[in-house]
Write an enzyme that holds these catalytic residues in place. Structure first.
Site, mmCIF file in Angstrom:
data_model
loop_
_atom_site.group_PDB
_atom_site.id
_atom_site.type_symbol
_atom_site.label_atom_id
_atom_site.label_comp_id
_atom_site.label_asym_id
_atom_site.label_seq_id
_atom_site.Cartn_x
_atom_site.Cartn_y
_atom_site.Cartn_z
ATOM 1 N N ASP A 10 0.777 -1.160 -0.037
ATOM 2 C CA ASP A 10 -0.057 -0.495 -0.261
ATOM 3 C C ASP A 10 1.340 1.498 0.264
ATOM 4 O OD1 ASP A 10 -1.649 2.232 0.960
ATOM 5 O OD2 ASP A 10 -2.694 0.809 2.211
ATOM 6 N N ILE A 11 1.149 2.030 -0.951
ATOM 7 C CA ILE A 11 2.008 2.722 -1.392
ATOM 8 C C ILE A 11 1.695 3.974 0.097
ATOM 9 C CG2 ILE A 11 0.471 4.935 -2.261
ATOM 10 C CD1 ILE A 11 2.872 5.022 -4.277
ATOM 11 N N ASN A 24 -6.305 12.943 -10.848
ATOM 12 C CA ASN A 24 -7.633 12.631 -12.119
ATOM 13 C C ASN A 24 -7.176 14.465 -12.109
ATOM 14 O OD1 ASN A 24 -9.995 14.376 -10.686
ATOM 15 N ND2 ASN A 24 -9.705 12.635 -9.899
ATOM 16 N N VAL A 33 -6.031 4.647 -5.742
ATOM 17 C CA VAL A 33 -4.908 5.083 -4.918
ATOM 18 C C VAL A 33 -5.117 6.652 -4.296
ATOM 19 C CG1 VAL A 33 -3.337 5.875 -6.727
ATOM 20 C CG2 VAL A 33 -2.304 5.158 -5.276
ATOM 21 N N ASP A 34 -5.507 8.000 -4.662
ATOM 22 C CA ASP A 34 -5.751 8.712 -5.015
ATOM 23 C C ASP A 34 -6.856 8.862 -4.298
ATOM 24 O OD1 ASP A 34 -6.181 11.326 -5.075
ATOM 25 O OD2 ASP A 34 -7.465 11.613 -7.118
ATOM 26 N N GLY A 124 -5.600 1.242 -13.260
ATOM 27 C CA GLY A 124 -7.052 0.996 -12.675
ATOM 28 C C GLY A 124 -7.997 1.378 -12.986
ATOM 29 N N TYR A 126 -8.395 4.434 -14.813
ATOM 30 C CA TYR A 126 -8.147 4.432 -15.851
ATOM 31 C C TYR A 126 -8.341 3.114 -17.466
ATOM 32 C CZ TYR A 126 -8.584 9.574 -15.072
ATOM 33 O OH TYR A 126 -8.962 10.784 -14.430
#
Ligand code: AR6
Length: 185
Positions: A10-11, A24, A33-34, A124, A126
């Protein structure tokens, strides 16, 4: 010389100078992730993003661009937000995805970041096919001149990890083992 590695995880749990966000163009948050970065990083990140929208990025951040904010409560100094291209089969432009990595490293250099964690941008929501996304990511980082010492690709699922690890291993075979590595969890 930049060390490139792929790890599964997990970043938002990484300790690095800069964490890259697959954002975006609104810069105002989203899923994937955002969403995770804004949730764990807290409201300071969104406040910075709103300031950017009110100043330099009234129309939003263009695809392929990158811009930094605070990392809020994350164990990092900065979040670098970049906007990947949406995958549209044969009309998709790999140069836009490559630009995300190149521009993020340019911003990292401006900030003086030495360690940078990247997610699999555009792979993901996108819709970019993971093998192509991984190849573009790893080759672009390899080909970009930067003072960043360590680039860590942090992949959430097994399939993404395998795709990135394969590309990193391929670099290792091409260049001789040494600066490139990948790690299982
Ligand atoms: N750590 C690391 N990787 C993650 C994490 C995490 N915590 N969560 C998801 N991933 P996506 P995109 C992986 O959809 O395709 C957002 O709504 C995920 O499994 O986050 O560039 C934005 O606001 C996938 O491999 O980004 C945009 O609207 C990779 O991160 C849009 O999605 C990227 O998936 C951007 O889509």
């Amino acid at each position: 010389m930049t060390t490139i590695e792929a790890v599964r995880g997990d970043i938002t749990r990484e300790s690095v100078d800069a964490i890259v966000n697959a954002a975006n163009s609104s810069l105002l948050g989203g899923g994937g992730v955002d969403g995770a970065i804004h949730r764990r990083g807290g409201p300071a990140i969104l406040e910075d993003c709103r300031r950017l929208r009110a100043s330099h990025y009234g129309k939003g951040l263009p695809t392929g661009g990158a811009v930094a904010t605070t990392a809020g409560d994350l164990d990092a100094r900065w979040v670098i937000h970049t906007v990947g291209p949406v995958y549209q089969s044969s009309r998709s432009d790999p140069a836009q995805l490559a630009s995300c990595y190149r521009e993020s490293l340019r911003v990292a250099d401006e900030l003086g970041a030495r360690t940078v964690a990247f997610p699999a941008i555009s792979a993901g929501a996108y819709g970019w096919p993971i093998e192509a996304a991984a190849r573009i990511a790893v080759e672009t980082v390899r080909d970009t001149e930067t003072a960043v010492e360590e680039v860590r690709f942090v992949l959430f699922d097994e399939r993404a990890f395998t795709a990135f690890a394969d590309q990193v291993h391929k670099l290792g075979r091409q260049e001789g083992e040494g600066p490139f590595s990948s790690e299982s969890p």
